[in-house]
Design a protein around this motif. Structure first.
Motif, PDB file in Angstrom:
ATOM      1  N   ARG A  26      30.713 -37.626   2.898  1.00  0.00           N
ATOM      2  CA  ARG A  26      32.256 -37.736   3.483  1.00  0.00           C
ATOM      3  C   ARG A  26      32.362 -37.156   4.969  1.00  0.00           C
ATOM      4  NH1 ARG A  26      34.048 -35.461  -0.871  1.00  0.00           N
ATOM      5  NH2 ARG A  26      33.824 -33.360  -0.168  1.00  0.00           N
ATOM      6  N   GLU A  27      31.312 -36.309   5.397  1.00  0.00           N
ATOM      7  CA  GLU A  27      31.411 -35.814   6.700  1.00  0.00           C
ATOM      8  C   GLU A  27      30.813 -37.016   7.655  1.00  0.00           C
ATOM      9  OE1 GLU A  27      32.515 -33.339   9.484  1.00  0.00           O
ATOM     10  OE2 GLU A  27      33.106 -33.182   7.528  1.00  0.00           O
ATOM     11  N   TRP A  29      30.765 -40.280   7.322  1.00  0.00           N
ATOM     12  CA  TRP A  29      31.596 -41.183   7.399  1.00  0.00           C
ATOM     13  C   TRP A  29      32.815 -40.898   8.468  1.00  0.00           C
ATOM     14  CZ3 TRP A  29      32.403 -41.477   1.235  1.00  0.00           C
ATOM     15  CH2 TRP A  29      31.211 -41.911   0.541  1.00  0.00           C
ATOM     16  N   LYS A  30      33.208 -39.717   8.185  1.00  0.00           N
ATOM     17  CA  LYS A  30      34.295 -39.477   9.148  1.00  0.00           C
ATOM     18  C   LYS A  30      33.587 -39.409  10.627  1.00  0.00           C
ATOM     19  CE  LYS A  30      37.365 -35.502  10.155  1.00  0.00           C
ATOM     20  NZ  LYS A  30      37.830 -34.186   9.690  1.00  0.00           N
ATOM     21  N   ARG A 120      46.026 -35.338   2.671  1.00  0.00           N
ATOM     22  CA  ARG A 120      45.070 -36.246   3.601  1.00  0.00           C
ATOM     23  C   ARG A 120      43.678 -35.636   2.977  1.00  0.00           C
ATOM     24  NH1 ARG A 120      45.878 -35.030   8.460  1.00  0.00           N
ATOM     25  NH2 ARG A 120      47.874 -36.549   8.589  1.00  0.00           N
ATOM     26  N   GLU A 121      43.289 -34.302   2.928  1.00  0.00           N
ATOM     27  CA  GLU A 121      41.907 -34.199   2.370  1.00  0.00           C
ATOM     28  C   GLU A 121      41.837 -34.350   0.927  1.00  0.00           C
ATOM     29  OE1 GLU A 121      41.689 -29.828   2.820  1.00  0.00           O
ATOM     30  OE2 GLU A 121      41.946 -29.571   5.230  1.00  0.00           O
ATOM     31  N   ASP A 124      40.759 -38.065   0.809  1.00  0.00           N
ATOM     32  CA  ASP A 124      39.229 -37.933   1.427  1.00  0.00           C
ATOM     33  C   ASP A 124      38.242 -37.579   0.375  1.00  0.00           C
ATOM     34  OD1 ASP A 124      40.010 -38.764   3.872  1.00  0.00           O
ATOM     35  OD2 ASP A 124      39.893 -37.051   4.981  1.00  0.00           O
ATOM     36  N   TRP A 132      42.399 -43.908   8.902  1.00  0.00           N
ATOM     37  CA  TRP A 132      43.388 -42.875   9.047  1.00  0.00           C
ATOM     38  C   TRP A 132      43.854 -43.086  10.462  1.00  0.00           C
ATOM     39  CZ3 TRP A 132      46.087 -40.650   5.554  1.00  0.00           C
ATOM     40  CH2 TRP A 132      45.312 -40.501   4.125  1.00  0.00           C
TER      41      TRP A 132
END
Length: 831
Positions: A26-27, A29-30, A120-121, A124, A132
């Protein structure tokens, strides 16, 4: 678009641990902005859109159910080589925020903007491919200023107007409701409170101007038929004629009828209690009883008033006035009755009791005359005195002067033409659709950009002065008027026309205005020269796929279509339909079969399930519950099965020797594996395209089971094996984005699996060369036999006679006959 990856290499691990692995990806991808859409990407565009949520602060499993499916679809489209736009935003204006402010003493803006980061979290956590960077929040002035701009453009074109009339009022929410927001006749769709009619000055959008187009263009879109049917019925096109009945007072009473051929049988008139002529035509002797009846009618729901339930007594009052039938010149009574509604047609009907069920019941109740004017063919002559029910079918005109014997409805146009020629009527098309009431007596919404000047009257706010801002220090005690009414700083304005003192409009817009064009803004949310970036909207719209609940079939979807046509006519877009394809999800219900509710404590949070099983397992579990369009009761019984599948797939990859690859070498096992791989690719691709996510998962599970059986064999060293394993990971990527990313790295492949091409199947390898069919003895199933697809009847029967226990069933019997249905069954008849 290929994301720039400047992060350090992520180390994969050899056992699946969702709690450790999912946050890592997840991190990543962000950090790499992997899901940001590049407008300059030359690949074919695909705009996938799902209905954005209200920022309530909570995404329960029902929300996950709605959002995972379109995410899976968008991911596959991207892997198939499309430049996919998959944005998200928040439908942030509305009653919940204002009611929370009243209830908790917190400002609606504070409540809303505190909830958005939390939601939003939660999004995710689900692992979606949302861009986003294009987020739209409808309560931002940068968005609602364009609501106001569009309003002004519609005002210029006569599509926005102010009118006084009876409107639905919700005493609980202290606001006006549109007709579409009143259910079961007199119930607020949102809060369930009983509503009633109240006279107020209101703002409307003239959606009826587009009725014909809204109806006809439904045929051009790929939408579920039930949605189209609901919109067609709501728009409600009726063809017929408008007839004029002269009243003794000299006034004209107009009616619309789809059966002008029956006007010869009109024996009395009925008008709605709210009809404006009632005050004029009622004579003094009847005035008190008429007024009492009108008061009682206002307290009834439209459902009650329109009911055909025989148990409900028909009510009405004679006004004392008479009308003249335009074709017979007979004097007929004028009544008021609550089964006639002012909002439909002209608010008056010509009563033909012999050929309308409600009119017949009314005539029987009040001993009014009945006249038969349509006689069915090949049936006894209808008797007005004894007929038990009205006759509404085809037949020949009777007691109708020059038209006696004319067949109906085949020659109905002749009757209409004659009425028009004689000046007694004219052809007309009417619509059930009513103009859209947009005024709301609430604070948390888009201010209507109008001021009122004592000298100049109603004056629009100049475009240069937009947005008209909501004051952030409003009072939130409901009084029956907008809280803005008591806000002096907001009320005080300068007239744009004369420069004198003016007061602002205090109503705000229906929040459905916000959602009627929001997807256009996603194409460039930072565009400042207008509501829509013309270059980007031409590139991306119309939306290729829209998903959401069928409960929006009439309100949101109808308004969105209306707005798109208005924006087209303003020259802002080049199409009239917003969504090419629509798909509706079912609803995930609470355990007791009701809608999940925060107030009842029946919402199921995904967070504990994610902590225990991982987001990927929950994604699969929700998609495996059944057909996505059906929904059903929530249960978590199958989630462990999804977790086992993920672990099994993970282990297949972990046990694959990426450095060992040998040619298939003509191995039949390798060839069979290739066939299975390509058949699975075909199945999964088709299932995702058709939104059959449960069968997509079933295909992947079956595939992984077969691969597990082959681990450790010679096949597991072949090119066919590596193709199968890589295909498994790629096919899992849309549904299980986290574990697929981890497995792809374990295979030594470049970041990211979500930027790879979707596997393509070879049709020659997917062809079915053998089938299994049942073998019956005297109609009873006894065995199953595998035969070639193109087997002849002789070959099929011969194979059936020797399969399994069939020889035992045939021993000592004489075969009388064999029945072979190609590809379906073999039935051997013995004696």
């Amino acid at each position: 678009m290929v994301a720039q990856d400047n992060s350090t290499t992520t180390v994969s691990q050899r056992t699946w641990d969702a709690a450790a692995i999912e946050p890592k990806w997840r991190e990543r991808w962000k950090d790499t902005a992997i899901y940001a859409t590049d407008d300059a990407d030359p690949n074919p565009k695909w705009f996938s859109l799902t209905m954005y949520p209200y920022p309530s602060g909570i995404l329960h499993v029902g929300h996950w159910y709605a959002y995972i499916a379109p995410d899976i679809f968008a991911r596959m489209k991207r892997m198939q080589g499309n430049n996919v736009l998959y944005p998200m935003g928040f439908d942030a204006f509305g009653l919940p925020a204002e009611n929370a402010a009243i209830r908790n003493g917190i400002h609606p803006a504070t409540w809303t903007y505190d909830n958005i980061p939390e939601m939003r979290e939660q999004f995710d956590l689900m692992g979606p491919m949302i861009d986003w960077s294009r987020e739209v929040v409808t309560s931002d002035p940068s968005y609602y200023r364009w609501n106001q701009w569009i309003f002004l453009k519609m005002l210029e074109r006569g599509l926005a107007y102010r009118s006084s009339g009876a409107v639905w009022w919700c005493p609980n929410d202290q606001t006006v409701l549109a007709n579409e927001q009143v259910i079961d006749g007199n119930v607020c769709e949102r809060c369930g409170a009983e509503v009633y009619k109240r006279d107020l000055e209101q703002w409307f959008f003239r959606i009826t101007e587009y009725a014909e187009e809204l109806l006809s263009e439904l045929d051009s879109v790929d939408w579920p038929e039930p949605v189209k049917v609901m919109q067609r019925n709501w728009i409600g096109r009726s063809e017929g004629a408008r007839l004029t009945f002269r009243i003794e007072t000299g006034d004209d009473l107009e009616v619309f009828t789809t059966r002008p051929d029956t006007v010869f049988g009109a024996t009395f008139m009925v008008v709605a209690p709210e009809h404006p002529l009632v005050d004029i035509i009622t004579n003094d002797a009847q005035r008190n009883v008429v007024e009492s009846y009108r008061d009682a009618a206002r307290r009834k729901s439209e459902i009650e008033r329109q009911s055909t339930d025989e148990a409900l007594q028909k009510t009405g009052v004679f006004t004392g006035a008479y009308a003249i039938n335009p074709v017979t010149d007979e004097k007929i009574q004028i009544w008021i009755a609550d089964y006639v509604l002012m909002g439909y047609g002209t608010g008056a009907v010509m009563a033909v009791p012999a050929h309308d069920e409600r009119d017949l019941a009314f005539a029987r109740a009040f001993d009014l005359p009945i006249k038969v004017v349509i006689q069915p063919d090949d049936a006894p002559t209808l008797n007005a005195d004894t007929m038990a029910e009205s006759y509404v079918g085809p037949g020949r005109m009777l007691n109708s002067g020059r038209f006696d014997g004319t067949p109906m409805p085949e020659r109905l146009p002749e009757v209409i033409a004659w009425l028009e020629q004689e000046g007694r009527g004219a052809p007309e098309v009417t619509w059930r659709l009513r103009d859209w009431l947009i005024s709301r007596q609430r604070y948390w919404g888009t201010p209507i950009p109008i001021v009122y000047c004592d000298d100049c009257g109603m004056v629009p706010v100049p475009e240069a002065d937009l947005p008209v801002m909501l004051p952030l220090d409003a009072e939130f005690t409901p009084t029956g008027q907008s809280p803005l009414v008591s806000h002096e700083a907001f009320l005080k304005a300068t007239c744009p026309a004369c420069g004198g003192e003016a007061r602002r409009e205090t109503d705000t817009m229906d929040t459905f205005v916000d959602s009627s064009w929001y997807w256009f803004r996603f194409t460039n949310p930072n565009y400042e020269a207008g509501p829509i970036d013309p270059e980007r909207v031409k590139q991306w719209t119309p939306v290729d796929l829209y998903t959401g609940g069928i409960e929006h079939a009439i309100l949101h979807l109808l308004y969105a279509r209306f707005f798109t046509k208005v924006l087209r006519d303003l020259g802002l877009v080049d199409h009239g339909e917003p969504f090419r394809k629509l798909r509706n999800q079912g609803m995930i219900l609470a355990a007791e079969g009701t809608k999940m509710s925060k107030s009842r404590g029946t919402q199921i949070s995904p967070n504990p399930l994610v902590e225990r099983y991982g987001a990927d397992a929950l994604r699969l579990h929700l998609m495996f519950l059944g057909p996505w369009e059906q929904g059903g009761p929530w249960n978590d019984r199958g989630i462990t099965g999804m977790e086992r599948f993920i672990r099994r797939a993970f282990q297949i990859v972990a046990d694959t020797d990426t450095g060992s690859r040998v040619a298939d070498g003509g191995s039949e096992a390798a060839a069979e594996l290739r066939r299975l791989t390509h058949k699975t690719i075909a199945r999964v691709s088709k299932d995702i395209e058709q939104f059959h996510f449960n069968t997509m998962i079933a295909a992947l599970i079956e595939f992984s089971n077969e691969l597990t059986k082959l681990k450790g064999t010679d096949v597991a060293k072949t090119e066919a094996w590596h193709e199968a394993v890589e295909s498994l990971v790629l096919m899992m990527a849309p549904g299980t984005p986290y574990v697929a990313e981890e497995m792809w790295q374990m295979l030594g492949k470049p970041y990211s699996v979500h930027q790879q091409r979707w596997p393509v199947y070879d049709e020659a390898l997917t062809a079915v060369d053998q089938i299994e069919i049942p073998v019956q003895i005297n109609g009873k199933l006894r065995e199953r036999v595998t035969i070639a697809v193109d087997a002849t009847e002789d070959d099929a029967v011969a194979a059936a006679q020797v399969v399994g226990k069939i020889p035992e069933y045939l021993e000592g019997k004489i075969i009388r006959r064999t029945i072979y249905v190609p590809g379906r069954l073999i039935n051997i008849l013995v004696g």
